[in-house]
Scaffold this motif. Structure first.
Motif, short mmCIF file in Angstrom:
data_model
loop_
_atom_site.label_atom_id
_atom_site.label_comp_id
_atom_site.label_asym_id
_atom_site.label_seq_id
_atom_site.Cartn_x
_atom_site.Cartn_y
_atom_site.Cartn_z
N HIS A 63 -5.70 -7.46 -7.26
CA HIS A 63 -4.87 -8.65 -7.07
C HIS A 63 -5.04 -9.20 -5.67
O HIS A 63 -5.75 -8.62 -4.83
N GLN A 64 -4.40 -10.33 -5.38
CA GLN A 64 -4.51 -10.94 -4.07
C GLN A 64 -3.65 -10.20 -3.05
O GLN A 64 -2.81 -9.38 -3.40
N LYS A 68 3.73 -10.17 3.16
CA LYS A 68 5.03 -9.52 3.35
C LYS A 68 5.36 -8.60 2.19
O LYS A 68 5.12 -8.93 1.02
N TYR A 69 5.94 -7.45 2.54
CA TYR A 69 6.42 -6.54 1.49
C TYR A 69 7.78 -7.01 1.01
O TYR A 69 8.67 -7.32 1.80
N SER A 70 7.94 -7.08 -0.29
CA SER A 70 9.24 -7.41 -0.89
C SER A 70 9.22 -6.89 -2.32
O SER A 70 8.15 -6.66 -2.90
N ASN A 73 7.22 -9.36 -4.43
CA ASN A 73 5.77 -9.21 -4.35
C ASN A 73 5.30 -7.93 -5.01
O ASN A 73 4.23 -7.88 -5.64
N MET A 74 6.09 -6.87 -4.86
CA MET A 74 5.73 -5.61 -5.51
C MET A 74 5.73 -5.78 -7.03
O MET A 74 4.85 -5.25 -7.72
N PHE A 75 6.70 -6.53 -7.55
CA PHE A 75 6.74 -6.79 -8.99
C PHE A 75 5.49 -7.54 -9.43
O PHE A 75 4.91 -7.23 -10.48
N LYS A 76 5.07 -8.53 -8.63
CA LYS A 76 3.84 -9.28 -8.93
C LYS A 76 2.63 -8.34 -8.97
O LYS A 76 1.75 -8.48 -9.81
#
Length: 363
Positions: A63-64, A68-70, A73-76
């Protein structure tokens, strides 16, 4: 045999997990196996070649890159692994999948599925729930230390029959061994991230140079604002501190073999197998570290000093000074360090993985 090595995040990061991944990659490919590395993202393949000494690595980004960690974004990223990652695995059709950390792999993926658990850091709330279920999608969990195996079982309520202890590895033949007389009166600290506990190394070093003013401290790792702040506070001893920054694998090997002692005051929830300690032992360099390092590797009064994390910097420094001054002790610890490193050699560890693969295949 086709082997897919995986990591949720980047395989470029200069950390112990990636050191292990690339050591395993190199030994498996040298034994004639076809290896692929699936990674969350990869921005600079050249840096992997330089810092991990890998030639033409087979890397497949999933993935891209997210700055930032969130949780969002982790779900993505998890969705990317479930969509694109699974497609890649089906295309490759590996005989064995070795994941480093809990990466979602559905039952539809054929072959032996193994996940390596390196530590139990940052397992709270949603992260714990995610890991709890993701680990159960694998055939076996590899715990890299004795302490970690037992803690993992309790923490995740996991069946002990599916947990196997196999340590991380290192190619000991690549390291240089120098005698005490060929080395500089110097200490080494590797890593500048918070858990590497550089501030404690500085405190220990302050006591060391009071007794041995000519001692130097070498620091290897990325430059950070926190590091600069610490260096400013150490202004009175700045001439004794040498910050090397990020260095190539070849340069790191030279540095490790040139100092007398490596300081490893890292703080982990459960004792781990430290690549820094492994690299030091492969050069015959004794280690003064904390009990965050597994007793499988660092043995007190044998290949170094394994101190309690509650011991004062002054007490730890006295052991460090003893090792710097007592040449006979240093030589004995150095011999024992080399002896220990052989048990973690890449060929030894790879044989344990292959033994597991074959045992499962024969059943």
């Amino acid at each position: 045999m086709k082997i897919a090595l995986m990591r949720f995040y980047s395989v470029e990061l200069l950390d112990g997990i990636n050191t292990f991944i690339w050591e395993l990659y190199k030994i498996f490919t040298s034994l004639g196996h076809q290896c692929f590395v699936l990674t969350g993202f990869c921005r600079n393949k050249e840096s992997i070649c330089k810092f991990f000494n890998v030639q033409k690595p087979q890397i497949i980004p999933v993935h891209q890159f997210y700055e930032k960690y969130s949780y969002r974004n982790m779900f993505k990223e998890i969705i990317s692994w479930l969509k694109r990652g699974v497609k890649i695995l089906r295309r490759i059709s590996p005989d064995v999948v070795i994941a480093n950390g809990a990466i979602p792999v559905p039952d539809s993926i054929m072959g032996l599925k193994i996940v390596v658990n390196h530590d139990l850091e940052f397992r709270k709330n949603l992260m714990y729930l995610y890991d709890f279920f993701a680990y159960r999608s694998y055939d076996f969990v590899i715990s890299t230390s004795t302490e970690l195996k037992e803690s993992f079982r309790k923490f995740f309520c996991y069946p002990l029959t599916k947990i196997i202890r196999i340590p991380i590895c290192i190619d000991t033949s690549k390291y240089i061994v120098r005698s005490s007389g060929e080395r500089e009166l110097a200490l080494l600290h590797i890593g500048t991230r918070t858990e590497k506990n550089l501030i404690t190394t500085f405190k220990i070093f302050k006591y060391v140079i009071k007794e041995l003013p000519e001692t130097k401290l070498y620091i290897v790792g990325p430059d950070t604002p926190f590091l600069r702040e610490l260096l400013l506070k150490m202004k009175s001893t700045s001439s004794n501190i040498v910050f090397l920054g990020k260095v190539s694998k070849e340069r790191l090997i030279q540095v490790i073999s040139s100092v007398k002692v490596t300081i490893v005051p890292s703080i982990y929830r459960v004792p781990v197998i430290s690549p820094t300690v492994l690299e030091s032992f492969s050069s015959g360099t004794p280690v003064v570290g904390f009990d965050s390092i597994s007793a499988d590797l660092l043995k007190n009064n044998f290949n170094g000093f394994r101190c309690s994390r509650n011991e004062s910097p002054k007490k730890v420094s006295s052991k460090t000074i003893m090792l710097l001054l007592d040449d006979e002790m240093w030589k004995q610890f150095s011999r024992n360090a080399l002896q220990t490193a052989k048990k973690f050699d890449s060929k030894v560890v790879a044989s344990k993985y292959l033994k597991l693969f074959n045992a499962v295949k024969s059943n």
